[in-house]
Every structure is written in structure tokens, then in C-alpha cells.
Design a protein around this motif. Structure first.
Motif, PDB file in Angstrom:
ATOM      1  N   ASN A  68      48.244   4.321 -10.435  1.00  7.63           N
ATOM      2  CA  ASN A  68      49.214   3.363 -10.641  1.00  7.63           C
ATOM      3  C   ASN A  68      48.900   2.566  -9.500  1.00  7.63           C
ATOM      4  O   ASN A  68      48.437   2.867  -8.253  1.00  7.63           O
ATOM      5  CB  ASN A  68      50.534   3.835 -10.438  1.00  7.63           C
ATOM      6  CG  ASN A  68      50.857   4.606  -9.289  1.00  7.63           C
ATOM      7  OD1 ASN A  68      51.168   4.188  -8.426  1.00  7.63           O
ATOM      8  ND2 ASN A  68      50.980   5.941  -9.449  1.00  7.63           N
ATOM      9  N   GLY A  69      48.780   1.237  -9.820  1.00  2.32           N
ATOM     10  CA  GLY A  69      48.446   0.069  -8.907  1.00  2.32           C
ATOM     11  C   GLY A  69      48.447  -1.058  -9.451  1.00  2.32           C
ATOM     12  O   GLY A  69      48.817  -1.482 -10.412  1.00  2.32           O
ATOM     13  N   THR A  70      48.099  -2.273  -8.413  1.00  2.00           N
ATOM     14  CA  THR A  70      47.581  -3.591  -8.992  1.00  2.00           C
ATOM     15  C   THR A  70      46.427  -3.848  -9.046  1.00  2.00           C
ATOM     16  O   THR A  70      45.584  -3.532  -8.255  1.00  2.00           O
ATOM     17  CB  THR A  70      48.519  -4.462  -7.947  1.00  2.00           C
ATOM     18  OG1 THR A  70      49.838  -4.188  -8.135  1.00  2.00           O
ATOM     19  CG2 THR A  70      48.250  -5.886  -8.533  1.00  2.00           C
ATOM     20  N   GLY A  71      45.970  -4.442 -10.113  1.00  2.00           N
ATOM     21  CA  GLY A  71      44.488  -5.133 -10.283  1.00  2.00           C
ATOM     22  C   GLY A  71      44.483  -6.580 -10.131  1.00  2.00           C
ATOM     23  O   GLY A  71      45.415  -7.148 -10.848  1.00  2.00           O
ATOM     24  N   ILE A  72      43.647  -7.010  -9.521  1.00  2.00           N
ATOM     25  CA  ILE A  72      43.371  -8.668  -9.571  1.00  2.00           C
ATOM     26  C   ILE A  72      42.496  -8.795 -10.747  1.00  2.00           C
ATOM     27  O   ILE A  72      41.051  -8.291 -10.601  1.00  2.00           O
ATOM     28  CB  ILE A  72      42.608  -9.242  -8.121  1.00  2.00           C
ATOM     29  CG1 ILE A  72      43.962  -8.642  -7.006  1.00  2.00           C
ATOM     30  CG2 ILE A  72      42.552 -10.436  -8.252  1.00  2.00           C
ATOM     31  CD1 ILE A  72      45.315  -9.144  -7.412  1.00  2.00           C
ATOM     32  N   ILE A  73      42.748  -9.581 -11.860  1.00  2.00           N
ATOM     33  CA  ILE A  73      41.665 -10.068 -12.884  1.00  2.00           C
ATOM     34  C   ILE A  73      40.623 -11.080 -12.349  1.00  2.00           C
ATOM     35  O   ILE A  73      41.121 -12.087 -12.185  1.00  2.00           O
ATOM     36  CB  ILE A  73      42.583 -10.251 -13.972  1.00  2.00           C
ATOM     37  CG1 ILE A  73      43.612  -9.094 -14.372  1.00  2.00           C
ATOM     38  CG2 ILE A  73      41.705 -10.781 -15.322  1.00  2.00           C
ATOM     39  CD1 ILE A  73      44.584  -9.527 -15.531  1.00  2.00           C
ATOM     40  N   ASP A  74      39.457 -10.918 -12.273  1.00  2.00           N
ATOM     41  CA  ASP A  74      38.519 -11.736 -12.082  1.00  2.00           C
ATOM     42  C   ASP A  74      37.176 -11.251 -12.536  1.00  2.00           C
ATOM     43  O   ASP A  74      36.900 -10.281 -12.473  1.00  2.00           O
ATOM     44  CB  ASP A  74      38.442 -12.082 -10.517  1.00  2.00           C
ATOM     45  CG  ASP A  74      37.604 -13.031 -10.152  1.00  2.00           C
ATOM     46  OD1 ASP A  74      36.468 -12.644  -9.668  1.00  2.00           O
ATOM     47  OD2 ASP A  74      37.954 -14.211  -9.971  1.00  2.00           O
ATOM     48  N   GLU A  75      36.456 -12.133 -13.117  1.00  2.00           N
ATOM     49  CA  GLU A  75      35.179 -12.078 -13.700  1.00  2.00           C
ATOM     50  C   GLU A  75      34.245 -11.696 -12.630  1.00  2.00           C
ATOM     51  O   GLU A  75      33.187 -10.446 -12.655  1.00  2.00           O
ATOM     52  CB  GLU A  75      34.609 -13.082 -14.777  1.00  2.00           C
ATOM     53  CG  GLU A  75      33.315 -12.763 -15.334  1.00  2.00           C
ATOM     54  CD  GLU A  75      33.466 -11.697 -16.418  1.00  2.00           C
ATOM     55  OE1 GLU A  75      32.493 -10.960 -16.394  1.00  2.00           O
ATOM     56  OE2 GLU A  75      34.460 -11.730 -16.935  1.00  2.00           O
ATOM     57  N   LYS A  76      34.222 -12.223 -11.658  1.00  2.00           N
ATOM     58  CA  LYS A  76      33.039 -12.023 -10.447  1.00  2.00           C
ATOM     59  C   LYS A  76      33.548 -10.693  -9.624  1.00  2.00           C
ATOM     60  O   LYS A  76      32.561 -10.169  -9.044  1.00  2.00           O
ATOM     61  CB  LYS A  76      32.882 -13.425  -9.758  1.00  2.00           C
ATOM     62  CG  LYS A  76      32.130 -14.560 -10.686  1.00  2.00           C
ATOM     63  CD  LYS A  76      31.750 -15.471  -9.735  1.00  2.00           C
ATOM     64  CE  LYS A  76      31.100 -16.685 -10.641  1.00  2.00           C
ATOM     65  NZ  LYS A  76      30.828 -17.933  -9.688  1.00  2.00           N
ATOM     66  N   LYS A  81      44.022  -1.880  -6.139  1.00  2.00           N
ATOM     67  CA  LYS A  81      44.698  -0.940  -5.093  1.00  2.00           C
ATOM     68  C   LYS A  81      45.583  -0.319  -5.576  1.00  2.00           C
ATOM     69  O   LYS A  81      46.690  -0.875  -6.155  1.00  2.00           O
ATOM     70  CB  LYS A  81      45.107  -2.057  -4.002  1.00  2.00           C
ATOM     71  CG  LYS A  81      45.517  -1.268  -2.667  1.00  2.00           C
ATOM     72  CD  LYS A  81      45.956  -2.128  -1.564  1.00  2.00           C
ATOM     73  CE  LYS A  81      46.362  -1.443  -0.308  1.00  2.00           C
ATOM     74  NZ  LYS A  81      46.538  -2.279   0.866  1.00  2.00           N
ATOM     75  N   GLY A  82      45.714   1.031  -5.173  1.00  2.00           N
ATOM     76  CA  GLY A  82      46.703   1.895  -5.629  1.00  2.00           C
ATOM     77  C   GLY A  82      46.654   3.434  -5.245  1.00  2.00           C
ATOM     78  O   GLY A  82      45.935   3.714  -4.394  1.00  2.00           O
TER      79      GLY A  82
END
Length: 231
Positions: A68-76, A81-82
């Protein structure tokens, strides 16, 4: 007698209306193709999302039972973090994890983060890849075949429309590095009827040889970004 009949009618009519309203309420399901496309676009453009992943691991295997945690959505440069719980090198453990693009760091029996090649050393997928639009969770939606609308279910304050379908093994093998012996997986998506966001993914199949396993992924916090930096 007439008065009794009138009183009975006065009671029954509101009751009938209430029951009818309860049975006929809800939002009509969007056509499966439209729902999958919209949910994919919402996820790809969300910038960030919080996940809760759970798996019923067979005995004696290494793997992740919860993340569980947070993801940053980005292609590059996707990020995560979790906390991750599971079996690592035969040992049950819970670790903090940071993943930025192809680099990962964990706190495995240490207070400080240690960089690790998670794919080579633990045979586990890099969780940052879940948030890369071209190869992450969003790609499962258009890959799903035979999609059918199911029932609606309440999840907290949200109402989710269920969609069931079949996933070919290839995208699962690529994303999770599991299921080498499988041909297909059964999948159920939960889509918020109001926001049209993907809120849950339940995948069942032969992730491990000879064993039927279920992975459940819940998504929330669309757009709520956090600062994720290399330790």
C-alpha cells in the motif's frame, strides 16, 4: 369498512412507492467498451493514485501479500512510495519501499534505505511500473476481452459498477512477473458510477504453478500527489 380500506391504502401507497424507488434506483451501467476506455483515460491522467494490493499467496512461495502506498503516474519517471509485506528470501517481512523509474530502495532489517535490484535479487516487479501509462495497470483495461457489465455494489460512499472479463496472460506476466504457466486470467473491475474512475481490480488465475491465486488491487486518492525523492 370503507374507512379501514382508506386507511390501509394510505399506508400501503407510500410503502409501495418506497419499495419501487429502492428497487429501481441506481445509475445505468455504461457499455463495457465505453467504461473501459474512460476508466483507462482517467487513470492515465490522474497524476497520482493511492493503491492497496492484497494477494492470497500459496504456502512456500516468495512474493508480495500486501502493498500500500502512493504512486506518481508518469511515462518517463513513474514513482512509488509505501509499505510492502510478504515473503522475501523465505522470510516473512514488512519493508518500506521507494521506487523511482528503474531504481528501488527498501528497508530490509535496517532503519535506512538500501538500494536493491528488486527484479534480479528478489524476482519481484518494480512497483513504479504499475504507474507507467504505457505498461502499467491502465494497460490491463484495453487488453481485457469478453467484458460484460455485472451488478452494482456500494463501497463506502461510492457505488461501483462491476465489469467482468478475461485477461490474456501476457500483460500479467509483463506487469507482475508471474503466471508463466497461465493462458488467461479472470478479472473483475469496479468502476465508480459517478467519477467513472477505476477503483478496484480483482484478478484470479494460475499466478503460481498449479495454484489458483487472487490478487486484489484497490485504487483511491486520484490526483493526490506526494513528494517522492530518492533516499
Amino acid at each position: 369498512m370503507r374507512r379501514r380500506a382508506l386507511l390501509a391504502s394510505a399506508v400501503l401507497i407510500p410503502f409501495t412507492i418506497a419499495v419501487t424507488a429502492a428497487c429501481s434506483g441506481g445509475t445505468e451501467a455504461k457499455p463495457p467498451a465505453e467504461a473501459m476506455k474512460t476508466a483507462q483515460q482517467k487513470l492515465e491522467t490522474a497524476k497520482a493514485v493511492t493503491i492497496d494490493l492484497r494477494a492470497d499467496l500459496p504456502k512456500g512461495v516468495n512474493g508480495v501479500s500486501r502493498a500500500n502506498g502512493t504512486g506518481i503516474i508518469d511515462e518517463k519517471e513513474p514513482k512509488f512510495k509505501g509499505q510492502v509485506t510478504g515473503v522475501i528470501k523465505g522470510n516473512p517481512a514488512g519493508v518500506d519501499l521507494i521506487a523511482i523509474d528503474d531504481k528501488t530502495w527498501i528497508t530490509f532489517f535496517t532503519k535506512d534505505y538500501t538500494e536493491i535490484d528488486i527484479e534480479k535479487e528478489l524476482s519481484a516487479p518494480n512497483p513504479a511500473e504499475l504507474f507507467r501509462p504505457s505498461s502499467g495497470v491502465a494497460t490491463l483495461l484495453p487488453a481485457t476481452t469478453n467484458v460484460k457489465a455485472g451488478e452494482q455494489e456500494r463501497n463506502g460512499q461510492a457505488v461501483l459498477q462491476r465489469y467482468t472479463g478475461t485477461l490474456p496472460a501476457a500483460p500479467i506476466q509483463k506487469l507482475l512477473m508471474l503466471g508463466d504457466d497461465a493462458e488467461t486470467f479472470d478479472v473483475t473491475y469496479g468502476v465508480d458510477v459517478e467519477s467513472e474512475e477505476l477503483r478496484s481490480v480483482v484478478i484470479t488465475g494460475e499466478f503460481y504453478p498449479g495454484e489458483s491465486t487472487t490478487f486484489t488491487l484497490n485504487l483511491s486518492g486520484y490526483g493526490k500527489t506526494v513528494d517522492i525523492q530518492a533516499p
